[in-house]
Structures are given as C-alpha cells and as structure tokens.
Write a protein that holds these residues in place. Structure first.
Motif, PDB file in Angstrom:
ATOM      1  N   MET A  46       0.873  -1.295  -0.046  1.00  0.00           N
ATOM      2  CA  MET A  46      -0.139  -0.048  -0.043  1.00  0.00           C
ATOM      3  C   MET A  46       1.010   1.311  -0.030  1.00  0.00           C
ATOM      4  SD  MET A  46      -3.137  -0.932  -0.207  1.00  0.00           S
ATOM      5  CE  MET A  46      -4.082   0.631   0.165  1.00  0.00           C
ATOM      6  N   ALA A  47       2.073   1.140   0.826  1.00  0.00           N
ATOM      7  CA  ALA A  47       2.861   2.283   0.802  1.00  0.00           C
ATOM      8  C   ALA A  47       3.637   2.676  -0.648  1.00  0.00           C
ATOM      9  CB  ALA A  47       4.015   2.130   1.702  1.00  0.00           C
ATOM     10  N   VAL A  48       3.684   1.391  -1.375  1.00  0.00           N
ATOM     11  CA  VAL A  48       4.372   1.669  -2.910  1.00  0.00           C
ATOM     12  C   VAL A  48       3.251   2.402  -3.598  1.00  0.00           C
ATOM     13  CG1 VAL A  48       4.661   0.329  -5.000  1.00  0.00           C
ATOM     14  CG2 VAL A  48       5.632  -0.452  -3.139  1.00  0.00           C
ATOM     15  N   LEU A  49       1.749   1.968  -3.447  1.00  0.00           N
ATOM     16  CA  LEU A  49       0.905   2.674  -4.270  1.00  0.00           C
ATOM     17  C   LEU A  49       0.784   4.082  -3.920  1.00  0.00           C
ATOM     18  CD1 LEU A  49      -2.000  -0.363  -4.233  1.00  0.00           C
ATOM     19  CD2 LEU A  49      -0.743   0.673  -6.275  1.00  0.00           C
ATOM     20  N   ARG A  50       0.804   4.465  -2.635  1.00  0.00           N
ATOM     21  CA  ARG A  50       0.634   5.690  -2.199  1.00  0.00           C
ATOM     22  C   ARG A  50       2.095   6.619  -2.874  1.00  0.00           C
ATOM     23  NH1 ARG A  50      -0.674   3.338   2.697  1.00  0.00           N
ATOM     24  NH2 ARG A  50       1.159   3.380   3.252  1.00  0.00           N
ATOM     25  N   ARG A  51       2.896   5.912  -2.849  1.00  0.00           N
ATOM     26  CA  ARG A  51       4.187   6.660  -3.510  1.00  0.00           C
ATOM     27  C   ARG A  51       3.945   7.078  -4.984  1.00  0.00           C
ATOM     28  NH1 ARG A  51       8.277   4.195  -5.506  1.00  0.00           N
ATOM     29  NH2 ARG A  51       7.859   2.628  -4.090  1.00  0.00           N
ATOM     30  N   LEU A  52       3.583   5.826  -5.570  1.00  0.00           N
ATOM     31  CA  LEU A  52       3.212   5.909  -7.129  1.00  0.00           C
ATOM     32  C   LEU A  52       2.124   7.108  -7.321  1.00  0.00           C
ATOM     33  CD1 LEU A  52       3.159   2.251  -8.109  1.00  0.00           C
ATOM     34  CD2 LEU A  52       4.826   4.072  -8.649  1.00  0.00           C
ATOM     35  N   LEU A  53       1.100   7.349  -6.712  1.00  0.00           N
ATOM     36  CA  LEU A  53       0.209   8.282  -6.658  1.00  0.00           C
ATOM     37  C   LEU A  53       0.783   9.818  -6.516  1.00  0.00           C
ATOM     38  CD1 LEU A  53      -2.666   6.892  -4.390  1.00  0.00           C
ATOM     39  CD2 LEU A  53      -3.024   7.181  -6.709  1.00  0.00           C
ATOM     40  N   ASP A  54       1.945   9.677  -5.980  1.00  0.00           N
ATOM     41  CA  ASP A  54       2.405  11.169  -5.949  1.00  0.00           C
ATOM     42  C   ASP A  54       2.811  11.460  -7.341  1.00  0.00           C
ATOM     43  OD1 ASP A  54       1.941  11.422  -3.365  1.00  0.00           O
ATOM     44  OD2 ASP A  54       4.040  10.681  -2.650  1.00  0.00           O
TER      45      ASP A  54
END
Length: 630
Positions: free
Chosen positions: A231-239
């Motif tokens: 989920m942290a990977v997805l949050r970073r990609l959302l940036d």
C-alpha cells in the motif's frame, strides 16, 4: 602498422640466437616491462646459469641495432630499451597512413561476432544497471568493429512471462488515460509506473486472500505488514501520475490480477490474436522509449529479436523440452506437472565444468510450469540455438553475473541436445552491478534510477562545470559531456568489478573521467587548429621526458587495442587513454608548441596530432562524443 612490431621482432631475433647459444629448445617470450627496460624476456624456467647468460648477452652489446638500445641482464632477465627517435618515426608514419584507424592490426581481428546486449524487460524504462549493460555491449561491438571484424548487435525482447502480462493488463485498464499523456511523457516511463501499480494491486489482492485463510495471529500480522508495504508503494506512485494510478487501483482492485496475468501469458504463448494485440501494444510502447534513451548514448541496435516469435510461437522452446525428454529421460523429472532437468547430475556424469567453463555449483533447472507454459531459461535455450545458427563465429551475451547459473544452464542444455559446438561458441559476458549510494532499487515496487535521470543530471552537472571555464557553453555540449562522462564511468572499471557511481569521480576534470579525456582532446585540437599545417620532421635530439613518454605511449596503442579485443576488455582502452591524457596534459603545461622554433615546432605538432589521433580512435571504441570546444 604497429610501431613496436619492428623493435619487438629485432629483440626476438636476439633471443633466438641466445636460445641457440644456450641450447634451449624454445625462444623465450618477449614481455612488455617497465622494471628494467622497455622489453624483457625471462629465462627462469630453462634453469640457465646466470653467469653463462650474462656472457652470452655480452657478445650482443657491441652489435648495432636498428631499433634497440641498452641491452642488459638482471639475474635471469634479459632486458632492452628502444630507440625513441626510430620508434617516433614509425609512429608518425603509421599515424599519417592510418589516420583514425591507427591502432588496427591484423592480430586484433578474430572473426565474426553476434553481440547481444541490453535486452531489458519491456515493462519499464532502462535503469542505471541497464546502462552498464548497454554501454559495455556497445563498446564491445565498437572494439570488434574497429578491429575489422563482422559484428551484429541484437536486443532480445523478452515479451513473454507473467511480469509482462501485469504491464499489459494495467495498460489495457487505463488505455484512454495513457493516450492523453503521449505528448508530455516518455512511454516507457508511463508504462513503468503502470506496471509497478498493477503489480502492487496484484500483491495486495493475493495477500488479502491469504489473510482470509490464515488462522494463526502471528501469520496474520506478517501478512498485514506485507500489505502495508505494498500500500505504501501505491501511495508513493500516486504522487506521480495520480490520475492513472488511481484508475488502476479503482479498476483492478477487485480483480484477481495475478490469475489474469497467468491466463494472459498462457494465451499469449498460444499466439491468440487478442492476447497478441494487448501485449504487443504495450511492449512496443516501452521499446520506443528505450530506443530514445539508447540514442542519447549513441547506441544503435541492428536487430530486435522477439522472444515470442523465435522461441515460443515457432515451437522451438517446446521442442527443447521434448528433445531433452527423448534423449535423456534419466535426467528429466516430473514434479507436480512441472518438467525439471537435472543439470547438476548431467554435468557431474559428463564432467563438463572445464568443457563449458561452468561455475562450481550447478542446480537443477525447471523447464515448464505445471500448466505447460515455458520458463525464461527454456526460451533462452531456444534463442541461443537460433543465435548460433546466424552464421557468426562467436555469440557474446552481455548478461549480469546474477544470471550466471541460468546462462550456465543454457550452455549445458545446448550440449545435452547435441549442439556441443554451439554450446562452446556462446559466451556469457558477465558484469557486476552498479551501486548508487543512498538508492534502493526494485522495479516491481517502482523504485529505480532511470538511465534518463542519470543522463539528465550528468548534462546539468556538466553544464555547471564547463560554464566555469566557458560561460557560452551550449546545451548540446553539456549533453555530450554528460554522455561521455557516463559512458566512461561504466567502462573504466573491469566488468567483473562492481561500480559505485559517484558524481565527483564521474565528472573529474583532472583525471580518470570522460570529461577529462574530452577536455584533453579539446586542448590538442585547439593547438592543431591554430597551426593549420602539420609538417613531417625527424625526432630531434634532446627531447623532453614527456615527449619520450608520449611517443612510447602512442606506439603502444595498437598492442592495447589488440589485447583489448582478444580479452574483450574495453576497460583496457579506457585505462590507456587516461594514462595518455595525464602525460599529455603535463606536457601541455610545460612545453610550448606553436611558439617553438623549427624543427622542434614541427616535431611537437606531429606529436600532438598523434595524441589527438589516438584519442579519436579511443573515443570511437568507448563511444565518447568528440568535442572541439568545451
């Protein structure tokens, strides 16, 4: 046109006479040395009496030589210097006749070569690790071409496998949104983010299904921690590309992406039209972006070989498996529907370690999954067999040391299939990884330093560096300085040594960098441009130590090229050019050229031109852009 060949042959004749005088059965080998003289020969293995050797050499000391001087004995070493004036004449003659081809000799040619390099997965941009592969492969090809060999470069497009399917599924889900980005973003960068997001969604879905089945609290905590990571990977990609990533999460979040990827891979391997359309579209988008990056580095690929066409749709990978089962049933096992080749037992029974240059440990290798789809190594064997049928003497595969066992499996299976000659002609050109201090890399998690980012930063830093000396420097010059610095950084270290990529070393203006070499070339070019006419004159007496060193360094260039080609080591060229540049810059600061009196002026111009010529040839081999001002 090797200036050191005549003196070496003359010394060999001396050694031949010494060998006859001493009753030896062979002539000692001539070695290049800096300890006692320019050339040396060792008599240790012949158990010669040192006094008798010294007496035999004494006879030659009164002889007049064409190119040799200072014949001496130190223990069981016979040493000799060369007449720098005579060698200088040979150097100037060779440079005048050969031009930028100076360095070529028949001894450095070795046949025909297929060089496969880069071959990055078509699911994201080329990253810094691919940079070392691409630059090594390109410079190997350039080195072999410089030596007059037939060379063809190939890129293996790995368009099969589950990871490619993740990229294809994600791309299909946001095709419309990706189209809006086409004009402002590189396609490989966009697909790379799509791939990482899709992979993360697939992992979260898989872990949530595991969580539902888990009964142990500790196991649940472990799974929840993994879910948090993804989920942290997805949050970073959302940036980054928020619209696209959020759409992927929204549209794929409730689907079994992992299962869909396996199924799409199965259909793609069968060649189903819909699967081919979806996969090829995203693969070709990535390749478009990767080509742009390679072009920045001056790299052109001759042939793009699609894994699906050569290994899968042709049936070659399946034939590899069936032929192994037919030839060697005692080494093929079925494990839960998967086909496994006992390469470990095969190598042990046939004692193939030295025959195929294998690592000491060889594990078994799985050839097909339980669903019948092939694995990468199986398809790679089919590709290697195809490569060896293209009419080249050697196939050089530039692949990281991480794949040492896989590349060993390729050669073992080729041998087992009866293609023993092909197995020997395939060379795994292994290289170590590139470490960027402070950076952690994982393509699955979207964490990598793209090669474009490295080149952009190199150009930016180069502009700042060069503007200190020339405020009018252009962006084009900064880009070329950056490319030269990056290429040299990846080539100046032997391939089997890891690289720590540090900007202070990469852009060092004083030594051991592409920037330093380019700056040296500009100095030589500037002198010759002002002189306009380069005359021919004998080497005058009383030359400076730096002039002696430069003559001998330039004379060594053909032997450096020869050894680099034989050993497949472009780093030898990089090391030599750095040494040449160090001597030349010391000379530049000490000796006036244009203001010198004749005949010294003409000699120095010829010497500067020889240095410039060697740099041009070396720049071609290393792929360093030539600049006439910085």
């Amino acid at each position: 046109m090797d200036p050191l060949k005549p003196p070496k042959e003359e010394f060999t004749r001396v050694l031949s006479e010494l060998a006859r005088e001493l009753g030896l059965g062979e002539v000692p080998e001539v070695e290049r040395t800096r300890r006692f003289g320019f050339f040396s020969a060792r008599f240790h293995k012949y158990r010669v009496d040192p006094r008798r050797l010294a007496e035999a050499v004494e006879v030659f000391k009164s002889r007049r030589f064409d190119y040799l001087t200072g014949l001496s004995v130190e223990g069981l070493y016979v040493n000799v210097d060369v007449d720098v004036s005579k060698v200088g004449e040979l150097v100037f003659d060779a440079v005048a006749k050969m031009g930028r081809k100076y360095g070529f000799s028949e001894e450095c040619s070795g046949g025909s070569f297929l060089v496969e390099h880069t071959s990055a997965n078509p699911i994201h941009p080329l990253h810094i690790g691919h940079g070392r592969n691409a630059i090594l492969g390109d410079s190997l090809a350039r080195l072999l071409k410089f030596c007059g060999n037939k060379v063809e470069t190939h890129f293996y497009v790995d368009d099969c496998g589950v990871q490619v399917m993740y990229a294809a599924i994600g791309y299909e889900a946001v095709r419309e949104e990706v189209g809006k980005l086409a004009e402002r973003a590189k396609p490989d960068l966009v697909v790379g983010q799509i791939y990482s997001a899709t992979n993360a969604v697939a992992e979260v879905g898989r872990l949530r299904r595991e969580l539902e089945k888990a009964s142990d609290d500790e196991k649940k905590r472990e799974i929840l921690a993994q879910i948090d990571e993804w989920m942290a990977v997805l949050r970073r990609l959302l940036d980054g590309e928020r619209e696209i990533i959020s759409k992927i999460v929204e549209r794929l979040g409730q689907r079994d992406v992992a299962g869909e990827a396996v199924e799409l891979n199965r259909r793609y391997e069968l060649g189903e039209p819909d699967a081919r359309r979806v996969v090829r579209e995203v693969v070709d988008l990535v390749l478009k972006g990767q080509r742009e990056t390679l072009a920045r580095l001056g790299i052109e690929i001759d042939k793009w070989d699609y894994e699906s066409e050569i290994a899968v749709w042709s049936g070659e990978a399946a034939r590899v498996v069936s032929e192994l089962q037919r030839r060697w049933p005692q080494y093929v096992e079925n494990k839960g529907g998967a086909v496994v080749f006992r390469a470990d037992k095969f190598v042990e029974d046939f004692q193939l370690w030295d025959v195929l240059d294998l690592p000491k440990f060889i594990p078994p290798v799985t050839l097909t999954r339980s669903d019948g789809t092939t694995l990468y190594v199986t398809r790679d064997v089919a590709y290697a067999l195809w490569q060896t049928r293209q009419g080249f003497d050697k196939v050089i595969r530039v692949v990281s040391t991480e794949q040492t066992h896989e590349q060993a499996h390729v050669r073992i299976i080729l041998y087992a299939l009866g293609h023993e000659d092909a197995a020997r002609r395939v060379i795994h050109y292994a290289y170590e990884m590139v470490n960027l201090p402070g950076a952690k890399m994982s393509a699955r998690r979207g964490q990598y330093i793209s090669l474009d980012e490295i080149l952009d930063e190199a150009a930016e830093r180069s502009a700042s560096l060069v503007k200190e000396r020339n405020p009018e420097v252009s962006g084009i010059i900064a880009e070329r300085v950056g490319v030269g610095s990056v290429r040299y950084a990846f080539l100046s270290t032997g391939p089997r040594k890891p690289i720590e990529f540090r900007w202070d070393a990469v852009l060092n203006l004083r030594q051991n960098s592409g920037t330093f070499l380019q700056y040296t070339y500009v100095r030589a070019y500037s002198i010759l441009e002002k002189a306009q006419v380069i005359g021919r004159t004998p080497v005058p007496g009383g030359i400076l130590p730096e002039e002696r060193d430069l003559i001998l360094k330039v004379a060594e260039w053909p032997s450096v090229v020869r050894e680099s080609a034989r050993s497949l080591r472009p780093d030898y060229v990089a090391e030599f050019l750095d040494g040449l540049a160090l001597v030349f810059n010391s000379y530049y600061e000490k000796a006036p050229v244009l203001k010198a009196e004749e005949p010294v002026r003409s000699f120095r111009l010829a010497l500067v031109n020889a240095v410039k010529t060697v740099l041009e040839a070396g720049f071609y081999i290393l792929g360093i852009p030539i600049l006439t001002k910085m």
